[in-house]
Motif scaffolding. Sequence first.
Motif, short mmCIF file in Angstrom:
data_model
loop_
_atom_site.label_atom_id
_atom_site.label_comp_id
_atom_site.label_asym_id
_atom_site.label_seq_id
_atom_site.Cartn_x
_atom_site.Cartn_y
_atom_site.Cartn_z
N GLN A 110 46.05 28.81 -18.32
CA GLN A 110 46.27 27.83 -17.38
C GLN A 110 47.46 28.45 -16.31
N LYS A 111 48.70 28.24 -16.07
CA LYS A 111 49.76 29.29 -16.01
C LYS A 111 49.26 30.37 -15.49
N ARG A 112 48.30 31.39 -16.02
CA ARG A 112 47.63 32.65 -14.97
C ARG A 112 47.27 32.16 -14.07
N GLN A 113 46.56 30.94 -14.07
CA GLN A 113 45.57 30.98 -13.06
C GLN A 113 46.23 30.35 -12.12
N SER A 114 47.02 29.03 -12.30
CA SER A 114 47.86 28.79 -11.29
C SER A 114 48.44 30.04 -10.27
N GLU A 115 49.30 30.60 -10.85
CA GLU A 115 50.11 31.47 -10.08
C GLU A 115 49.11 32.60 -9.54
#
Lengths: 469, 212
Positions: B201-206
């Motif tokens: 999720q973090k990767r997708q937002s960044e």
Amino acid sequence: MKTLYDKLWEAHVVHAESDKPDSTVLLYIDRHLVHEVTSPQAFEGLKLAGRKPWRTRSILAVADHNVPTTNRKNGISDPTSQLQIETLDQNCDELGITEFKMNDLRQGIVHVIGPEQGATLPGMTVVCGDSHTSTHGAFACLAFGIGTSEVEHVLATQCLVAKKSKSMQVLVEGVLGKGVTAKDIALNIIGKIGTAGGTGYAIEFAGNAIRSLSMEGRMTLCNMAIEAGARAGMIAVDDTTIDYIKGRPFAPKGQMWESAVNYWRTLKSDEGAVFDCVVTVNAAEISPQVTWGTSPEMVTSIEGSVPDPESIFDLSKRNDVESALKYMGIKPNTPIQAIYLDKIFIGSCTNSRIEDLREAASILKGKRIADNIKLAIVVPGSGLVKSQAEQEGLDQIFRAAGFEWREPGCSMCLAMNDDKLLPGERCASTSNRNFEGRQGPGGRTHLVSPAMAAAAAVAGHFVDVRLIH
Amino acid sequence: MKKFTDCDGLAVPLDRSNVDTDAIIPKQFLKSIKRSGFGQNLFDEWRFLDTGEPGKENLHRKLNPDFVLNFPRYQGARILVTRDNFGCGSSREHAPWALQDYGFEVIIAPSFADIFFNNCFKIGLLPIVLDSKVVEKLIAQIQATEGYRLAINLEAQTVTTPTKECYHFDVDSFRKHCLINGLDEIGLTLQHTDKIKLFEQKRQSEQPWLFI
Ligand code: SF4
């Protein structure tokens, strides 16, 4: 101060067993490339365990190893190859995985189509059940080959259990001579450090000679990193990288493109970052390379000769050279230029991109292959490379010179389809492995650049391409 | 995965360096979509005098009497002792499958190719790195002594010769744990499902471009 490898590694650690630098970690995988040979058992394992792919959209599949390079309309004559390809088609259809099927224009060798589609982007971890996945490192990716159990592991969890390698910097400074290519740099480095020289390392290629290479050349170099034993090869992002990616189908667009580029520009080793090992190479000193034995490290320059086992002190080395020369059917001290050939193969994930074909065609223009060459084939890396080459009229040059112009695939790089050497036949090949039997049982392979293969086709034996250029 | 218990078995020397995966299992056999049955074509081009094809019965093929695996004294060997950079070349797991299917449980060499080394652990085949001088000695002793056996103790991380010389080897603790217990690595990783999801999720937002 971090190396590019440090940055890529740290950005993908999901979980670490300990704080130690050599801790086992769970590494997140961004892109999973799949082909027909190493995936069927993984898909089967997944199914048997009642699991589903973690993120289907991270996967791009293509059949390349087994596909015929002629008469595709007639299907595949070998039933076992056909079954393997059908199995891939079925698995992808069932699970909703994007696959370029055999008659799709975008089909080609997995390591050619990933970058060509923009499916390989800087900063990614890229894996594939194929050792030459190192190719994608040209885009500042952490890219490496995995076995079938790991293919299943990535399908199921989007992660791999991994341990960090040591880091090696290969610094190539200076200007390459005319007619000398990335392939020659690669073979020269392997000759220097040996096929096990990179074992346990991830290599970053750097230096002004590397920055001057096109993306095609960089891919050739990273592709061969595995032949030096390295797990991965990589090159920092610069304008060449970004220009290549722009506008490709899977690449980001608009606002997202801008933020991506901003991030990608950070993907390089910091000034002063420390590597576990540094190897330096002077580009100006590299001559066109030709392998003479059965391992890529058995290589010399076009001005050189085959070694004499008698003059090798180390007994086990001497044995290796002796048995290689025996297999290759070459006498000690034979000058490379006195080696005559039967077949020519221009292709493989090392050298089948548009630039490679342009290079070979520039040598062949207006010439014919020698009478002793029984077969010369060009196998473009993808359908798109093929059609680009046709638009440029390269196919006409190859055909007029006596080459056969084939459909894309791995072809005679590993001879899983009908394209193979007969026992004793000798081939100048732009591929990456000269192992015994690689191009067909009893076949003899000499690895060279596309330009050198083309020049050898015309002369019938190896010649110095610089004298033609 | 197959559990690795201790191994006390006949050793066979393969006195070559840079043995590649094409030699271990030639590509014509990679067309199989199964995981088993590769042992009969292990080292096919060296073991047989004719060219092997999938489906060809070994019974009717001519063995190469000069290839070490065909020597009567080495029949039933479970430990392969070989030279530097064993398993170089392709990532094909078919190579360790073939070695295991043939009957090998342990491979000893001064060094291995990375991917091959990794692949062995995934299927419960144990690759052991010993110093090249020790390997040199072992090869000489095996060649000189018929019926030469080695005892491998994974728990203690030792290789013991018939004359009770004992050599220690290193093995990653996580891999050792998985081998001894025959653990399914996927199952272990899935215990971290929450962490993976969070990371994703973090990767997708960044870096949303990675998810298009
Ligand atoms: S072209 Fe050759 S090296 Fe590349 S993926 Fe295909 S078989 Fe492997």
